[in-house]
Design a protein around this motif. Sequence first.
Motif, PDB file in Angstrom:
ATOM      1  N   HIS D  94       0.861  -1.186   0.000  1.00 33.47           N
ATOM      2  CA  HIS D  94       0.000   0.000   0.000  1.00 33.47           C
ATOM      3  C   HIS D  94       0.902   1.242   0.000  1.00 33.47           C
ATOM      4  O   HIS D  94       0.640   2.201   0.719  1.00 33.47           O
ATOM      5  CB  HIS D  94      -0.918   0.004   1.226  1.00 33.47           C
ATOM      6  CG  HIS D  94      -2.045  -0.976   1.154  1.00 33.47           C
ATOM      7  ND1 HIS D  94      -3.196  -0.851   1.881  1.00 33.47           N
ATOM      8  CD2 HIS D  94      -2.221  -2.099   0.415  1.00 33.47           C
ATOM      9  CE1 HIS D  94      -4.027  -1.874   1.625  1.00 33.47           C
ATOM     10  NE2 HIS D  94      -3.447  -2.650   0.739  1.00 33.47           N
ATOM     11  N   THR D  99      -0.695   3.977  -4.181  1.00 38.20           N
ATOM     12  CA  THR D  99      -2.036   3.784  -3.632  1.00 38.20           C
ATOM     13  C   THR D  99      -2.910   5.016  -3.886  1.00 38.20           C
ATOM     14  O   THR D  99      -4.117   4.893  -4.136  1.00 38.20           O
ATOM     15  CB  THR D  99      -1.957   3.466  -2.128  1.00 38.20           C
ATOM     16  OG1 THR D  99      -1.190   2.271  -1.963  1.00 38.20           O
ATOM     17  CG2 THR D  99      -3.331   3.242  -1.530  1.00 38.20           C
ATOM     18  N   SER D 100      -2.304   6.188  -3.859  1.00 36.12           N
ATOM     19  CA  SER D 100      -3.072   7.405  -4.159  1.00 36.12           C
ATOM     20  C   SER D 100      -3.604   7.364  -5.598  1.00 36.12           C
ATOM     21  O   SER D 100      -4.754   7.735  -5.847  1.00 36.12           O
ATOM     22  CB  SER D 100      -2.199   8.649  -3.956  1.00 36.12           C
ATOM     23  OG  SER D 100      -1.768   8.731  -2.608  1.00 36.12           O
ATOM     24  N   TYR D 101      -2.776   6.918  -6.539  1.00 33.74           N
ATOM     25  CA  TYR D 101      -3.263   6.772  -7.918  1.00 33.74           C
ATOM     26  C   TYR D 101      -4.361   5.712  -7.996  1.00 33.74           C
ATOM     27  O   TYR D 101      -5.340   5.866  -8.719  1.00 33.74           O
ATOM     28  CB  TYR D 101      -2.109   6.443  -8.880  1.00 33.74           C
ATOM     29  CG  TYR D 101      -1.420   7.683  -9.394  1.00 33.74           C
ATOM     30  CD1 TYR D 101      -1.889   8.354 -10.521  1.00 33.74           C
ATOM     31  CD2 TYR D 101      -0.316   8.209  -8.735  1.00 33.74           C
ATOM     32  CE1 TYR D 101      -1.277   9.511 -10.983  1.00 33.74           C
ATOM     33  CE2 TYR D 101       0.304   9.377  -9.177  1.00 33.74           C
ATOM     34  CZ  TYR D 101      -0.181  10.024 -10.304  1.00 33.74           C
ATOM     35  OH  TYR D 101       0.422  11.171 -10.742  1.00 33.74           O
ATOM     36  N   GLN D 103      -6.454   4.942  -5.600  1.00 32.65           N
ATOM     37  CA  GLN D 103      -7.665   5.552  -5.037  1.00 32.65           C
ATOM     38  C   GLN D 103      -8.282   6.566  -6.008  1.00 32.65           C
ATOM     39  O   GLN D 103      -9.500   6.715  -6.074  1.00 32.65           O
ATOM     40  CB  GLN D 103      -7.350   6.244  -3.702  1.00 32.65           C
ATOM     41  CG  GLN D 103      -7.100   5.277  -2.568  1.00 32.65           C
ATOM     42  CD  GLN D 103      -7.157   5.907  -1.172  1.00 32.65           C
ATOM     43  OE1 GLN D 103      -7.054   5.196  -0.177  1.00 32.65           O
ATOM     44  NE2 GLN D 103      -7.324   7.207  -1.087  1.00 32.65           N
ATOM     45  N   ALA D 104      -7.424   7.251  -6.726  1.00 31.82           N
ATOM     46  CA  ALA D 104      -7.905   8.232  -7.704  1.00 31.82           C
ATOM     47  C   ALA D 104      -8.478   7.546  -8.944  1.00 31.82           C
ATOM     48  O   ALA D 104      -9.184   8.172  -9.732  1.00 31.82           O
ATOM     49  CB  ALA D 104      -6.773   9.178  -8.100  1.00 31.82           C
ATOM     50  N   ILE D 106      -6.777   6.334 -11.506  1.00 35.24           N
ATOM     51  CA  ILE D 106      -6.092   6.923 -12.662  1.00 35.24           C
ATOM     52  C   ILE D 106      -4.789   6.170 -12.929  1.00 35.24           C
ATOM     53  O   ILE D 106      -4.013   5.935 -12.008  1.00 35.24           O
ATOM     54  CB  ILE D 106      -5.838   8.429 -12.379  1.00 35.24           C
ATOM     55  CG1 ILE D 106      -7.160   9.176 -12.532  1.00 35.24           C
ATOM     56  CG2 ILE D 106      -4.761   8.997 -13.276  1.00 35.24           C
ATOM     57  CD1 ILE D 106      -7.069  10.665 -12.321  1.00 35.24           C
ATOM     58  N   LEU D 129     -14.262  -3.755  -8.494  1.00 36.21           N
ATOM     59  CA  LEU D 129     -14.969  -5.036  -8.398  1.00 36.21           C
ATOM     60  C   LEU D 129     -16.454  -4.772  -8.131  1.00 36.21           C
ATOM     61  O   LEU D 129     -16.804  -3.776  -7.474  1.00 36.21           O
ATOM     62  CB  LEU D 129     -14.401  -5.871  -7.234  1.00 36.21           C
ATOM     63  CG  LEU D 129     -13.184  -6.749  -7.583  1.00 36.21           C
ATOM     64  CD1 LEU D 129     -11.945  -5.906  -7.768  1.00 36.21           C
ATOM     65  CD2 LEU D 129     -12.957  -7.817  -6.515  1.00 36.21           C
ATOM     66  N   GLN D 165      -9.049   1.693  -5.967  1.00 37.10           N
ATOM     67  CA  GLN D 165      -9.387   1.978  -4.558  1.00 37.10           C
ATOM     68  C   GLN D 165      -8.726   1.011  -3.575  1.00 37.10           C
ATOM     69  O   GLN D 165      -9.125   0.915  -2.434  1.00 37.10           O
ATOM     70  CB  GLN D 165     -10.909   2.004  -4.362  1.00 37.10           C
ATOM     71  CG  GLN D 165     -11.540   3.131  -5.190  1.00 37.10           C
ATOM     72  CD  GLN D 165     -12.985   3.338  -4.869  1.00 37.10           C
ATOM     73  OE1 GLN D 165     -13.786   2.434  -5.003  1.00 37.10           O
ATOM     74  NE2 GLN D 165     -13.331   4.542  -4.438  1.00 37.10           N
ATOM     75  N   HIS D 166      -7.712   0.299  -4.044  1.00 40.26           N
ATOM     76  CA  HIS D 166      -7.013  -0.634  -3.182  1.00 40.26           C
ATOM     77  C   HIS D 166      -5.521  -0.277  -3.153  1.00 40.26           C
ATOM     78  O   HIS D 166      -5.077   0.437  -2.259  1.00 40.26           O
ATOM     79  CB  HIS D 166      -7.290  -2.057  -3.673  1.00 40.26           C
ATOM     80  CG  HIS D 166      -6.758  -3.124  -2.773  1.00 40.26           C
ATOM     81  ND1 HIS D 166      -7.315  -4.364  -2.688  1.00 40.26           N
ATOM     82  CD2 HIS D 166      -5.703  -3.143  -1.925  1.00 40.26           C
ATOM     83  CE1 HIS D 166      -6.637  -5.099  -1.809  1.00 40.26           C
ATOM     84  NE2 HIS D 166      -5.660  -4.376  -1.337  1.00 40.26           N
TER      85      HIS D 166
END
Lengths: 232, 232, 232, 232
Positions: D94, D99-101, D103-104, D106, D129, D165-166
């Motif tokens: 993580h 992880t920020s990408y 979550q984004a 992108i 998912l 988002q993971h």
Amino acid sequence: MFDNIKEKVYEANIQLYKQGLVPLTWGNVSARVEDYIIIKPSGVEYEKMSPQDMVVLDLAGKVIDGKLKPSSDTKTHLEIYHSCSQIYSVCHTHSKYATSYAQAGIPIKAMGTTHADYFFGDIPCTRALTYDEVESDYELNTGKVIAETFKDKDWLQIPAVLVKQHGPFTWGGSADKGGLDAVENAVVLEEIAQINYQTMLINPAAVLLPDYVLNKHYYRKHGAGAYYGQKK
Amino acid sequence: MFDNIKEKVYEANIQLYKQGLVPLTWGNVSARVEDYIIIKPSGVEYEKMSPQDMVVLDLAGKVIDGKLKPSSDTKTHLEIYHSCSQIYSVCHTHSKYATSYAQAGIPIKAMGTTHADYFFGDIPCTRALTYDEVESDYELNTGKVIAETFKDKDWLQIPAVLVKQHGPFTWGGSADKGGLDAVENAVVLEEIAQINYQTMLINPAAVLLPDYVLNKHYYRKHGAGAYYGQKK
Amino acid sequence: MFDNIKEKVYEANIQLYKQGLVPLTWGNVSARVEDYIIIKPSGVEYEKMSPQDMVVLDLAGKVIDGKLKPSSDTKTHLEIYHSCSQIYSVCHTHSKYATSYAQAGIPIKAMGTTHADYFFGDIPCTRALTYDEVESDYELNTGKVIAETFKDKDWLQIPAVLVKQHGPFTWGGSADKGGLDAVENAVVLEEIAQINYQTMLINPAAVLLPDYVLNKHYYRKHGAGAYYGQKK
Amino acid sequence: MFDNIKEKVYEANIQLYKQGLVPLTWGNVSARVEDYIIIKPSGVEYEKMSPQDMVVLDLAGKVIDGKLKPSSDTKTHLEIYHSCSQIYSVCHTHSKYATSYAQAGIPIKAMGTTHADYFFGDIPCTRALTYDEVESDYELNTGKVIAETFKDKDWLQIPAVLVKQHGPFTWGGSADKGGLDAVENAVVLEEIAQINYQTMLINPAAVLLPDYVLNKHYYRKHGAGAYYGQKK
């Protein structure tokens, strides 16, 4: 001469590097003892420096003891000591977030209790020095523009300033810490600069800390009614 | 051959990793001695590398001493040495903030005294290499596009460049430091890149450093009138 | 008295510093044992602190054992223990990203599985304390405004809060960890605060984590159906 | 059984922590040997873990050797091994920028040579998912959505993915490195994620790396014509 203080001032300078406030030979700390100041020599690597390399000057700037040249910022330190007789230590760094605010020409506003625990109000940013001020006696005039910025402020309640397009200076009022209190203020200044930077990017409309919280947190740690920490 | 210099060049390369400028095997430093250069071998882990792994080449790029292949960026280093005879060290990193400016294709403007202490003006960004330049002799042409960028600049007064969409190269003019001065310039470049990045996010309208401050700070540390540091 | 727990609480406080959550003497951790709490003394340097410096108080706030004054935030800790009898540890830091959200007055939304592994929903931000609340009994009222924020929430499922313009408090429900679970929550809170900050700058339109993923990840690690980690 | 490989996989997992990619017990690395995989146990602290704690499973997911439960992400690892027989290691972290990408939502675009040295094109981000995929067999379906994302891509030329988002998964094709090549890819992924993030904030209009530079840098280090590093 002042061997005990040299040791402390040496240690305070070493802390600049250990705390990550500066790379290389950057930064300098001085402490005042009676009518003398003890300051880091100019441009010496932290790893090669020893306590005996600290330079002793009188308040007029004359070297009294030491084989090395004092910091090139010595006149700025001296002007700060001249401006407020309660100041016993001065510290200069180019720490990255505080220097970014200095380059941006923007004060560090009091936006949280982290700030209020150490600084009783915004950290001001000086005006730019004029051409004449830079050409005639640059380091002295850097001190004078700091003093001008503080002419209506309490130096000890806001022990930090941003010199525009240059970087931060901090100071302290403890006669027995050999500069460590000024370094502590530099550490906190960098911390609050980073937190304010992030606050502003999260929420450009974030509001200032109310005066009553600023008062509460500042006086929880300072002055006659302080109740933070142990009794001295 | 040149065992003493190999030791220094080895140490300068190790500093890339210790100073956090590169992870893994990235980055490379070389130093020039007479008509030879000593450079890091290609793709060797810092922890497994020894001074004897440094590779000696003549200025035409022929390996003179060493069992390992030299850095894959060797031709870029050589082209920089050919372009300015006063250069005695070259350093290449992918340090994160300087590389971000390189990827953005934007020069690092002189916005504060931290910059002015080391670089007498903006750090330029090269143009992109063309298809033919990449296909024909990529590393040589990387050196040529750097030289093109500096055709009207003083290499030693601005000892750094951003290669567009690639990363920074820095250099130095000290014949006796085994590359450490180029590494020092890489450390400072990363520092000012980060500070400028933050300055721009705090205040997109922040102004450039006036020329008279740029002059003052640069010449405080460089040239005949320098008064920073100790007498040599 | 409680020597074994003092050792653990000491270690938990030391972790604040080691994990980079606080500089200097900042931050504090407490643990509850039966009807007592063990807490860090106020304003003692981490390097000079020993397990025997931990202070024992009863739940009414009376010092039962210890020579030093307890943390100035003790009443806030006590109010949290009073508000939820399942809480056995409390931790307060000024970690930089979580504090930035607190200064911004914005909750940390659940945007990824890193968040869902530890917190079953958004980390709320309290309202600001009023003038009267600050003046009358500041630390107690800080606890009360946290309790107000959690009146419809499950303390143990969301073991963290942002106190507006101040910083984060975290807690834990393990009776045998001496505060380390609250510190672990503080580490994760800082991690997700930084990740959310970057997420928001990459894509201001990034969406929240769907409830079914929040459920899945949270219950993978918590409750009767948990299958993460080893059997206890 | 496989004691030598367990030692390597242990070391690869320890590197996750040492390189700053994960705090606490987060992250996991596995390596394949013949028709078995060796993977980190679930939720064990890095400081308490030993090589003998590594768990051996067959490719159907049956534990063959080891006293501890394997990582809760084991089925995702297995599905990646099933999807590409050339993969010999898998790593999950993580890490904060990658992880920020994720979550984004992108992808990490190829914008510089740092990227091109390791990844032959953009790092894709999976779709989210569905509810059914999460509820029925979450970790397996995480692997399947990764495979779906790579159905028209070359796994070994782009050895990384962002799970929406993971967080990131990376992998490698070396049969003898015990997972270290997947960890190296995770280190580089985090590096380019941070550099791209900063690039985008410096210049939102920054352009992608031209294909001819992507080709040049990638094939300088990979395939028959590679000339980076030493001969094997």
